[in-house]
Write an enzyme that holds these catalytic residues in place. Structure first.
Site, PDB file in Angstrom:
ATOM      1  N   GLU A 102      47.560  50.554  34.785  1.00 29.31           N
ATOM      2  CA  GLU A 102      47.213  51.004  36.136  1.00 29.31           C
ATOM      3  C   GLU A 102      48.175  52.083  36.608  1.00 29.31           C
ATOM      4  OE1 GLU A 102      47.186  49.518  40.752  1.00 29.31           O
ATOM      5  OE2 GLU A 102      46.795  47.992  39.222  1.00 29.31           O
ATOM      6  N   HIS A 152      52.544  50.016  32.577  1.00 32.09           N
ATOM      7  CA  HIS A 152      51.314  49.299  32.904  1.00 32.09           C
ATOM      8  C   HIS A 152      50.171  50.306  32.979  1.00 32.09           C
ATOM      9  CE1 HIS A 152      48.332  46.978  35.166  1.00 32.09           C
ATOM     10  NE2 HIS A 152      48.982  45.901  34.763  1.00 32.09           N
ATOM     11  N   CYS A 203      46.194  44.593  46.593  1.00 30.40           N
ATOM     12  CA  CYS A 203      44.813  44.212  46.889  1.00 30.40           C
ATOM     13  C   CYS A 203      44.745  42.835  47.538  1.00 30.40           C
ATOM     14  CB  CYS A 203      43.959  44.292  45.632  1.00 30.40           C
ATOM     15  SG  CYS A 203      43.995  42.825  44.588  1.00 30.40           S
TER      16      CYS A 203
END
EC number: 1.17.7.4
Length: 316
Positions: free
Chosen positions: A126, A124, A199
């Site tokens: 990120e 990924h 988050c």
């Protein structure tokens, strides 16, 4: 048949900011503007930005000299930043501030000489960006990637008494907590972040889809297949015993899915725009949905500031 809408759903503050950075850069500097990786993981959004003049690339060697490049919301490694600086490229950073927070954590641990365990999905963007915050020049520690609880048992860190963990921001909250508990059981001295790395928007959307799952016999999640947070939403609904499908848009709905269903839940990942949700609602009405209602949920008011130059250009 009725439809229940999750709340919150769709765009988060980090996605809003990233898309706005690309739009304003094109408006103020002119096309083309290069974007390293899809600025957010949604086909509709990417196609719209392409039409406006964005050119999406995977590596900086695809960006011409003297061009402007935007880093995606997922963040980039230090090596990418250094390459852009070396080449003198004009850079706007659309990295989500909550991802940047994780980058700072990794860099801090690296400077302190700690080993770091990153919980996330290999490949990924990120994760690649966060792994790339560690460098041998910054400190003596090592960074390790753990994808699931099974890998904890075989993890072999160099400094078990000088260890910290951090996480990808878009993971399943429940899965991540299980991995953290297993890590703490094996490495009691392990440090964690001051605040959770997953988050607020990921947490809120996962809570909302679980509310849907308790009241519906089918849950549709609007989001692209490469969107981590969208995939987690569909997985959570299925884990709670409800049939669920991830769809990019209304055209992917199979009418057979809704046969015999009374309550259809509808949500969207953090990178999916409301216009796609509206399209799905229209299709469900064509298939017999009689009413639409919205569940109560956690209010979201977070707004992330744009880069100073783009804010100034707006009023100049």
């Amino acid at each position: 048949m009725d439809v229940l809408l999750a709340n919150p759903r769709g765009f988060c503050a980090g996605v809003d900011r990233a898309i706005e950075i690309v739009k304003r850069a094109i408006e103020t500097l002119g096309a083309p503007i290069y974007v390293r990786h899809e600025v957010v993981h949604n086909r509709f959004v990417v196609d719209d930005l392409k039409q406006r003049g964005a050119i999406f690339v995977e590596e900086l060697d695809e960006v011409p000299d003297d061009a402007t490049v935007i880093f995606s919301a997922h963040g980039v490694s230090q090596a990418v930043r250094q390459e852009a600086e070396r080449r003198g490229l004009k850079v706007f950073d659309a990295t989500c501030p909550l991802v940047t927070k994780v980058h700072f954590e990794v860099a801090r641990h690296c400077r302190a000489g700690r080993d770091v365990v990153l919980i996330g999905h290999a490949g990924h963007p990120e994760v690649e960006g966060t792994m790339g915050q560690w460098s041998r020049e910054r400190g003596a520690g090592t960074i390790y990637l753990v994808e699931d609880i099974e890998q904890v048992a075989t993890l072999d860190v160099r400094q078990p008494d000088n260890l910290a963990y951090t996480t990808q921001t878009t993971l399943s909250v429940d899965d991540t907590m299980g991995i953290i508990e297993a890590l703490r059981a094996r490495y009691p001295a392990m440090q964690g972040p001051r605040h959770d790395d997953i988050c607020y928007a990921t947490q809120n959307r996962q809570d909302a889809v679980r509310d849907l799952a308790r009241q519906c016999d089918l849950v549709l999640v609007v989001g692209s297949p490469n969107s981590s947070n969208s995939n987690r939403l569909s997985e959570l609904a299925r884990r709670d015993g409800v049939e669920s499908y991830l769809i990019d848009n209304a055209s992917e709905i199979d009418p057979a899915w809704i046969v015999g269903k009374q309550h259809i839940g509808l949500t969207a990942g953090a990178s999916a725009p409301q216009v796609l949700v509206d399209g799905v609602l229209e299709r469900l009405r064509e298939l017999g949905a009689a009413g639409v209602s919205e569940l109560e949920g956690e209010p979201e008011s977070m707004v992330f500031a744009l880069p100073k130059e783009l804010r100034l250009r707006l009023v100049s």
